[in-house]
Design an enzyme around this catalytic site. Structure first.
Site, PDB file in Angstrom:
ATOM      1  CE  LYS A  45       5.721  -6.788  -0.116  1.00 52.80           C
ATOM      2  NZ  LYS A  45       5.174  -7.055  -1.415  1.00 52.80           N
ATOM      3  CB  CYS A  58       0.162  -8.447   0.475  1.00 53.35           C
ATOM      4  SG  CYS A  58       0.423  -9.790  -0.667  1.00 53.35           S
TER       5      CYS A  58
HETATM    6  N1  SAJ Z   1      -8.549  -1.773  -1.281  1.00 54.68           N
HETATM    7  C1  SAJ Z   1      -9.508  -0.873  -0.838  1.00 54.68           C
HETATM    8  N2  SAJ Z   1      -9.443   0.415  -1.295  1.00 54.68           N
HETATM    9  C2  SAJ Z   1      -8.471   0.826  -2.170  1.00 54.68           C
HETATM   10  C3  SAJ Z   1      -7.502  -0.086  -2.604  1.00 54.68           C
HETATM   11  C4  SAJ Z   1      -7.559  -1.392  -2.132  1.00 54.68           C
HETATM   12  O1  SAJ Z   1     -10.402  -1.210  -0.055  1.00 54.68           O
HETATM   13  O2  SAJ Z   1      -8.503   2.017  -2.545  1.00 54.68           O
HETATM   14  C5  SAJ Z   1      -8.597  -3.170  -0.800  1.00 54.68           C
HETATM   15  C6  SAJ Z   1      -8.839  -4.179  -1.910  1.00 54.68           C
HETATM   16  O3  SAJ Z   1     -10.203  -4.284  -2.209  1.00 54.68           O
HETATM   17  C7  SAJ Z   1      -8.255  -5.445  -1.288  1.00 54.68           C
HETATM   18  C8  SAJ Z   1      -7.096  -4.914  -0.464  1.00 54.68           C
HETATM   19  O4  SAJ Z   1      -7.327  -3.530  -0.282  1.00 54.68           O
HETATM   20  O5  SAJ Z   1      -9.184  -6.066  -0.442  1.00 54.68           O
HETATM   21  C9  SAJ Z   1      -5.726  -5.124  -1.088  1.00 54.68           C
HETATM   22  O6  SAJ Z   1      -5.769  -4.847  -2.481  1.00 54.68           O
HETATM   23  P1  SAJ Z   1      -4.619  -4.015  -3.229  1.00 54.68           P
HETATM   24  O7  SAJ Z   1      -4.996  -3.929  -4.653  1.00 54.68           O
HETATM   25  O8  SAJ Z   1      -4.386  -2.739  -2.529  1.00 54.68           O
HETATM   26  O9  SAJ Z   1      -3.304  -4.878  -2.991  1.00 54.68           O
HETATM   27  P2  SAJ Z   1      -2.855  -6.407  -3.205  1.00 54.68           P
HETATM   28  O10 SAJ Z   1      -2.925  -7.096  -1.875  1.00 54.68           O
HETATM   29  O11 SAJ Z   1      -3.531  -7.045  -4.341  1.00 54.68           O
HETATM   30  O12 SAJ Z   1      -1.293  -6.179  -3.611  1.00 54.68           O
HETATM   31  C10 SAJ Z   1      -0.463  -5.404  -2.758  1.00 54.68           C
HETATM   32  C11 SAJ Z   1       0.310  -4.379  -3.615  1.00 54.68           C
HETATM   33  N3  SAJ Z   1       0.945  -3.391  -2.751  1.00 54.68           N
HETATM   34  C12 SAJ Z   1       0.787  -2.062  -2.953  1.00 54.68           C
HETATM   35  O13 SAJ Z   1       0.084  -1.599  -3.807  1.00 54.68           O
HETATM   36  C13 SAJ Z   1       1.557  -1.165  -2.036  1.00 54.68           C
HETATM   37  C14 SAJ Z   1       1.341  -5.102  -4.491  1.00 54.68           C
HETATM   38  O14 SAJ Z   1       2.149  -4.156  -5.202  1.00 54.68           O
HETATM   39  C15 SAJ Z   1       2.239  -5.985  -3.611  1.00 54.68           C
HETATM   40  O15 SAJ Z   1       3.218  -6.674  -4.387  1.00 54.68           O
HETATM   41  C16 SAJ Z   1       1.333  -6.999  -2.940  1.00 54.68           C
HETATM   42  O16 SAJ Z   1       0.424  -6.282  -2.078  1.00 54.68           O
HETATM   43  C17 SAJ Z   1       2.220  -7.954  -2.140  1.00 54.68           C
HETATM   44  O17 SAJ Z   1       2.444  -9.094  -2.633  1.00 54.68           O
HETATM   45  O18 SAJ Z   1       2.740  -7.564  -1.100  1.00 54.68           O
END
Ligand code: SAJ
Length: 423
Positions: A216, A270
């Protein structure tokens, strides 16, 4: 082994959807939370968090009598722990995981445990947390045997099974995603698979508890490191006068390149947190993971620096204007697109800092909320149609609504999300 009653401890963003989905499979679910208000809301068939369609599933589960919430644990055949694992507070607690919620959840269920029960930890945790949880349970119940001591013949089964759902798509991903199952013994894993097979259509893959815990943390660190690469690239590209969004689009045409998107920083509860659990377990070895955190954490300051630059250029061009007169419109406050969740949002922090720097002249457009948080008392929430009043336009969240509007003409733009990128 059949689970007639399952108890979910912690009715937040993970626990409540999991409890509701289990209940939708006509299993009796007892949800437990220390927050009496949340318990009352759920028992009235409503929800206290925002997640698409969750209200419908919870309402059905409660009215059909399969889901009930309480503040005190009751006997069940399986206990699923989904409580927060924040950082420790205080001067020495910097980025160290705080397992106190897991400890109190374990100690609260210990009195109602009986021979044959299964306890699963779902909370994102540092490596070793499941063994620690099993030790707390064993300490509280010396009359029962536990797998970390008694192996396959133990009275209680213990496993770690991380949640991996994406906020905004929780109900779909809970069912469709594969699950990593880390039992303390093989029988523990087998029992956990049986539980998840009640609602999971994805594969349930078995490993040990430590590997499941690290898996994780690895997933979220992988994403953090990759976002850091994109963020660093955006700063380099800006210096070299290259459009980073076009650059990434082009590089991603290579069959083995898949660069993520730069942004104003990494938010949510996360991705910006979990890598630290690896760093705290192996501080010397986690060089890249730690650097990625620093790169992503520094991105909001860089956006503010770009706003300062834009303000200076605007004032140079409009010599009659004073700094007090410059109107800054920020687009978005949520931590990512198309949600209303402001937790650990870089956009929120950027707007807060801009408002203290450029007092009373910062406006924000956030279609997903009606009231601004109290930290933004001098900021005005405006409708998208009123955004053209701005002299400086700062794009912070790529909400669908913003993608439909053209790049503002006649104003200065700081596009933190590439929404107005030319190509
Ligand atoms: N972000 C970027 N660029 C990207 C992708 C995301 O700047 O290309 C930023 C987003 O804007 C945001 C942050 O990253 O601020 C996190 O967003 P996210 O969509 O990447 O992730 P979360 O926090 O919504 O959910 C993540 C997920 N983990 C992965 O994709 C590996 C989800 O599957 C997990 O279950 C969740 O964390 C968790 O609960 O741990």
């Amino acid at each position: 082994m059949t689970f007639k009653t399952i108890s979910v401890i912690g009715l937040g963003y993970i626990g409540l959807p999991t409890a509701a989905v289990l209940a939708s499979r006509k299993i009796k679910v007892i949800g437990v939370d220390v927050n009496q208000k949340a318990v009352d809301i759920i028992n009235s068939g409503q929800i206290h968090i925002v997640e698409p369609d969750l209200d419908i599933v919870v309402h059905a589960a409660v009215t059909e009598g399969y889901l009930r919430a309480t503040i005190r644990p009751e006997p069940a055949d399986a206990f699923l722990i989904a409580v927060p694992t924040p950082f420790k507070s205080g001067p020495t607690g910097d980025h160290e995981p705080d397992l106190s919620y897991i400890e109190s959840a374990s100690r609260s269920i210990a009195p109602v445990l009986k021979k044959g029960d299964l306890v699963i930890l779902e909370s994102t945790s540092p490596v070793g947390a499941t063994e620690q949880m099993a030790d707390w349970l064993a300490e509280a119940r010396p009359d029962l045997s536990f797998p970390q001591i008694n192996g396959e013949e133990s009275d209680i089964r213990v496993a770690y099974c991380p949640e991996r759902v994406l906020p905004g798509q929780v109900l779909r991903e809970l069912i469709q995603n594969d699950r990593v199952i880390g039992g303390v013994t093989q029988k523990c894993s087998a029992a956990a698979i049986e539980l998840y097979k009640n609602f999971v259509l994805g594969d349930c893959i078995v490993t040990n508890a430590r590997t499941a815990e690290m898996c994780k943390l690895t997933e979220n660190s992988f994403r953090d490191v990759n976002i850091a690469f994109a963020n660093e690239l955006s700063i380099i590209a800006d210096k070299l006068k290259i459009d980073v969004w076009e650059l990434i689009r082009l590089a991603n045409r290579h069959p083995r390149v898949k660069i993520l998107q730069p942004g104003p920083g990494v938010g949510g509860h996360c991705i910006a947190v979990d890598p630290w659990f690896i760093v705290s377990s192996a501080p010397v070895e986690s060089k890249l993971i730690k650097t990625a955190r620093a790169v992503n954490d520094s991105k909001p300051s860089w956006i503010i620096y770009k706003v300062d630059e834009a303000v200076a250029s605007y004032l140079k061009e409009n010599s009659k204007e004073s700094i007090e007169g410059v109107r800054i419109v920020c687009y978005g406050l949520a931590f990512k697109a198309n949600i209303d969740d402001l937790r650990e949002s870089p956009a929120l922090e950027i707007v807060r800092q801009l408002s203290s720097k450029y007092s009373k002249k910062v406006y924000v457009v956030e279609p997903n909320i009606n009231v601004l948080p109290s930290t933004l008392s001098s900021v005005e929430l405006v409708a998208l149609e009123d955004a053209q009043l701005g002299d400086i336009h700062v794009m912070l969240v790529d909400h669908d609504e913003f993608k439909r509007i053209p790049r503002p003409v006649g104003g200065y733009v700081v596009d933190g999300r590439g929404v107005w990128s030319a190509n």
